[in-house]
Structure formats: C-alpha cells, structure tokens
Design a protein around this motif. Structure first.
Motif, PDB file in Angstrom:
ATOM      1  N   SER A   3      28.993  -5.032 -44.466  1.00 30.41           N
ATOM      2  CA  SER A   3      28.030  -5.962 -44.641  1.00 30.41           C
ATOM      3  C   SER A   3      28.084  -7.040 -43.532  1.00 30.41           C
ATOM      4  O   SER A   3      28.949  -7.105 -42.825  1.00 30.41           O
ATOM      5  CB  SER A   3      28.139  -6.820 -46.062  1.00 30.41           C
ATOM      6  OG  SER A   3      29.628  -7.525 -46.139  1.00 30.41           O
ATOM      7  N   GLY A   4      27.050  -8.112 -43.574  1.00 28.17           N
ATOM      8  CA  GLY A   4      26.816  -9.049 -42.463  1.00 28.17           C
ATOM      9  C   GLY A   4      26.467  -8.475 -41.159  1.00 28.17           C
ATOM     10  O   GLY A   4      25.871  -7.293 -40.920  1.00 28.17           O
ATOM     11  N   THR A   5      26.585  -9.265 -40.179  1.00 25.94           N
ATOM     12  CA  THR A   5      25.696  -8.964 -38.948  1.00 25.94           C
ATOM     13  C   THR A   5      27.063  -9.354 -37.599  1.00 25.94           C
ATOM     14  O   THR A   5      27.587 -10.313 -37.870  1.00 25.94           O
ATOM     15  CB  THR A   5      24.610  -9.571 -38.463  1.00 25.94           C
ATOM     16  OG1 THR A   5      24.469 -10.980 -38.584  1.00 25.94           O
ATOM     17  CG2 THR A   5      23.515  -8.971 -39.332  1.00 25.94           C
ATOM     18  N   ALA A   6      26.954  -8.529 -36.749  1.00 24.91           N
ATOM     19  CA  ALA A   6      27.923  -9.031 -35.429  1.00 24.91           C
ATOM     20  C   ALA A   6      27.034 -10.215 -34.693  1.00 24.91           C
ATOM     21  O   ALA A   6      25.909 -10.284 -34.739  1.00 24.91           O
ATOM     22  CB  ALA A   6      28.192  -7.859 -34.621  1.00 24.91           C
ATOM     23  N   LYS A   7      27.919 -10.799 -33.984  1.00 28.66           N
ATOM     24  CA  LYS A   7      27.287 -11.592 -33.008  1.00 28.66           C
ATOM     25  C   LYS A   7      27.294 -11.322 -31.570  1.00 28.66           C
ATOM     26  O   LYS A   7      28.451 -10.938 -31.069  1.00 28.66           O
ATOM     27  CB  LYS A   7      28.026 -13.083 -32.999  1.00 28.66           C
ATOM     28  CG  LYS A   7      27.330 -14.208 -32.226  1.00 28.66           C
ATOM     29  CD  LYS A   7      28.209 -15.401 -32.313  1.00 28.66           C
ATOM     30  CE  LYS A   7      27.483 -16.392 -31.458  1.00 28.66           C
ATOM     31  NZ  LYS A   7      28.188 -17.881 -31.555  1.00 28.66           N
ATOM     32  N   ALA A  26      31.099 -10.208 -30.873  1.00 27.47           N
ATOM     33  CA  ALA A  26      32.136 -10.677 -31.747  1.00 27.47           C
ATOM     34  C   ALA A  26      31.822 -10.319 -33.198  1.00 27.47           C
ATOM     35  O   ALA A  26      30.538  -9.957 -33.559  1.00 27.47           O
ATOM     36  CB  ALA A  26      31.992 -12.210 -31.676  1.00 27.47           C
ATOM     37  N   LEU A  27      32.587 -10.396 -34.178  1.00 23.68           N
ATOM     38  CA  LEU A  27      32.588  -9.947 -35.305  1.00 23.68           C
ATOM     39  C   LEU A  27      31.380 -10.550 -36.290  1.00 23.68           C
ATOM     40  O   LEU A  27      30.731 -10.222 -37.137  1.00 23.68           O
ATOM     41  CB  LEU A  27      33.875 -10.021 -36.294  1.00 23.68           C
ATOM     42  CG  LEU A  27      34.831  -8.890 -35.991  1.00 23.68           C
ATOM     43  CD1 LEU A  27      36.091  -9.023 -36.733  1.00 23.68           C
ATOM     44  CD2 LEU A  27      34.080  -7.426 -36.188  1.00 23.68           C
ATOM     45  N   GLY A  28      31.138 -11.864 -35.957  1.00 23.24           N
ATOM     46  CA  GLY A  28      30.352 -12.745 -36.639  1.00 23.24           C
ATOM     47  C   GLY A  28      30.562 -12.629 -38.111  1.00 23.24           C
ATOM     48  O   GLY A  28      31.780 -12.936 -38.744  1.00 23.24           O
ATOM     49  N   VAL A  36      38.366  -0.879 -40.096  1.00 23.14           N
ATOM     50  CA  VAL A  36      38.678  -1.776 -38.997  1.00 23.14           C
ATOM     51  C   VAL A  36      37.572  -1.947 -38.334  1.00 23.14           C
ATOM     52  O   VAL A  36      37.372  -0.817 -37.782  1.00 23.14           O
ATOM     53  CB  VAL A  36      40.274  -1.357 -38.457  1.00 23.14           C
ATOM     54  CG1 VAL A  36      40.662  -2.476 -37.479  1.00 23.14           C
ATOM     55  CG2 VAL A  36      41.195  -1.430 -39.506  1.00 23.14           C
ATOM     56  N   ILE A  37      37.266  -2.999 -38.047  1.00 27.51           N
ATOM     57  CA  ILE A  37      35.871  -3.130 -37.171  1.00 27.51           C
ATOM     58  C   ILE A  37      36.567  -3.752 -35.714  1.00 27.51           C
ATOM     59  O   ILE A  37      37.100  -4.823 -35.638  1.00 27.51           O
ATOM     60  CB  ILE A  37      35.013  -4.080 -37.725  1.00 27.51           C
ATOM     61  CG1 ILE A  37      34.443  -3.742 -38.892  1.00 27.51           C
ATOM     62  CG2 ILE A  37      33.684  -4.271 -36.671  1.00 27.51           C
ATOM     63  CD1 ILE A  37      33.528  -4.352 -39.690  1.00 27.51           C
ATOM     64  N   THR A  38      36.394  -2.957 -34.531  1.00 24.41           N
ATOM     65  CA  THR A  38      36.636  -3.408 -33.156  1.00 24.41           C
ATOM     66  C   THR A  38      35.525  -3.610 -32.534  1.00 24.41           C
ATOM     67  O   THR A  38      34.712  -2.678 -31.929  1.00 24.41           O
ATOM     68  CB  THR A  38      37.604  -2.347 -32.800  1.00 24.41           C
ATOM     69  OG1 THR A  38      38.715  -1.986 -33.552  1.00 24.41           O
ATOM     70  CG2 THR A  38      38.030  -2.650 -31.203  1.00 24.41           C
ATOM     71  N   PRO A  39      35.240  -5.097 -32.172  1.00 27.46           N
ATOM     72  CA  PRO A  39      34.075  -5.297 -31.165  1.00 27.46           C
ATOM     73  C   PRO A  39      34.257  -4.510 -29.889  1.00 27.46           C
ATOM     74  O   PRO A  39      35.543  -4.802 -29.258  1.00 27.46           O
ATOM     75  CB  PRO A  39      33.945  -6.551 -31.202  1.00 27.46           C
ATOM     76  CG  PRO A  39      34.765  -7.148 -31.889  1.00 27.46           C
ATOM     77  CD  PRO A  39      35.907  -6.119 -32.392  1.00 27.46           C
ATOM     78  N   VAL A  40      33.372  -4.033 -29.348  1.00 28.90           N
ATOM     79  CA  VAL A  40      33.468  -3.501 -27.766  1.00 28.90           C
ATOM     80  C   VAL A  40      32.407  -4.077 -26.987  1.00 28.90           C
ATOM     81  O   VAL A  40      31.182  -3.946 -27.293  1.00 28.90           O
ATOM     82  CB  VAL A  40      33.189  -2.106 -27.892  1.00 28.90           C
ATOM     83  CG1 VAL A  40      33.415  -1.543 -26.463  1.00 28.90           C
ATOM     84  CG2 VAL A  40      34.266  -1.325 -28.649  1.00 28.90           C
ATOM     85  N   ASN A  41      32.519  -4.843 -26.139  1.00 27.11           N
ATOM     86  CA  ASN A  41      31.704  -5.447 -25.001  1.00 27.11           C
ATOM     87  C   ASN A  41      31.034  -4.401 -24.371  1.00 27.11           C
ATOM     88  O   ASN A  41      31.342  -3.391 -23.976  1.00 27.11           O
ATOM     89  CB  ASN A  41      32.205  -6.883 -24.197  1.00 27.11           C
ATOM     90  CG  ASN A  41      32.998  -7.754 -25.047  1.00 27.11           C
ATOM     91  OD1 ASN A  41      32.318  -7.851 -25.900  1.00 27.11           O
ATOM     92  ND2 ASN A  41      33.943  -8.261 -24.518  1.00 27.11           N
ATOM     93  N   GLY A  42      29.934  -4.847 -23.716  1.00 26.31           N
ATOM     94  CA  GLY A  42      28.978  -3.966 -22.859  1.00 26.31           C
ATOM     95  C   GLY A  42      28.571  -4.705 -21.641  1.00 26.31           C
ATOM     96  O   GLY A  42      28.754  -5.719 -21.263  1.00 26.31           O
TER      97      GLY A  42
END
Length: 167
Positions: A3-7, A26-28, A36-42
């Motif tokens: 649920s929710g949205t990433a930033k 970012a997880l936002g 486990v949510i791991t943000p990955v930059n691009g």
C-alpha cells in the motif's frame, strides 16, 4: 499486501540541458506487511531535440546569376529562440549562370552549425532555372523602321526591295 506510494524525484526540468540526471526513489508512504522494500535509484537521460534546417526553394531565369541561397530552421522547443544556434549551414548548388533550364538541388551541409541541446536534420531545396521564351512559329520577325512602316502588319514580311517596286 502493498500500500501507499513511493516518492520519486529528479532535478530535471523542461529547461534542463542534455545530459544524465539522477532519479531518487524513497519509500514515501509505501509499505508491505510481508515484503522488504528496497528503493533503487535510477538515471534520467535528456537527449538532444531535433531542429530542421531547410534550404529555401529559389527560381531564376536562364542566363541570370543565381539568387542568394537561404535557409530556415524550425523545431525549437521550450520557448527557445534561434539565438541558441551558433554558426551557419553551408548552402551550394551546381547551377551556374550558363546552366540550362531545369531543376538543380540546393544542398544543405552542417557547416558551422551547433547548439547545445539540439541535433540537426538537413533538408535540401531546389533551384529552378526557367527557359527563355521563343516565338511559337520559330520565326523571328523584325519590324521595319518607321520610315519604311506600312499600314499592314503583313507587309513587313515582304522584302523591302519588293515593296519599293524593284521586283
């Protein structure tokens, strides 16, 4: 369940120059109870926009000098003006003053054109050389001087010595 949205953010704007820019994730408010949510930059890559350089078509008469060759540039984006372009293209044609009637290419080459955020598409033009008009019968008729002019236009076709009674 997720649920929710990433930033997701980047520093790129509509006015950004050509180049690569980071996309930061970012997880936002994003959450998941079983994951486990791991943000990955691009990376965001801004590529060059296309400008079209077009030779302006021209026309001239056979035997005349070539007109000045010119061009237009179209395709500017984001409110850019022609001042973002430096240099000039090279314009040429194989037509010369003695060229026969017909169509001749006006060739556009890159020349010294450059622009930080634009690439160029070159479009050739055409120089049309028009012919000299000839009499439809192929016969050229010279008009007699006023002193020898006669009332009928057909009398001019009769030799002068015949009109003067020497025949």
């Amino acid at each position: 369940m997720v649920s929710g949205t990433a930033k997701v953010t980047t520093t790129v704007t509509a006015k950004s120059n050509v180049g690569t820019y980071p996309i930061t994730v970012a997880l936002g408010t994003l959450s998941a109870s079983n994951y486990v949510i791991t943000p990955v930059n691009g990376t965001l890559t801004v590529t060059k926009a296309q400008l079209t350089v077009t030779a302006v078509n021209k026309t001239r008469k056979q035997g005349a000098a070539n007109p000045a060759l010119s061009y237009t540039i179209t395709g500017f984006v984001n409110g850019d003006k022609s001042t973002v372009v430096k240099g000039k293209p090279t314009l040429s044609t194989t037509a010369v003053k003695t060229s026969k009637a017909g169509s001749y290419s006006i060739i556009v080459a890159l020349g010294s054109l450059s622009a930080t955020n634009y690439a160029f598409t070159l479009v050739n033009g055409t120089l049309t050389v028009t012919g000299v008009k000839k009499a439809s019968s192929g016969v050229t008729v010279a008009q007699a001087p006023d002193s020898e002019a006669s009332p009928s236009p057909f009398d001019r076709l009769i030799p002068t010595w015949w009109r003067k009674g020497r025949g």
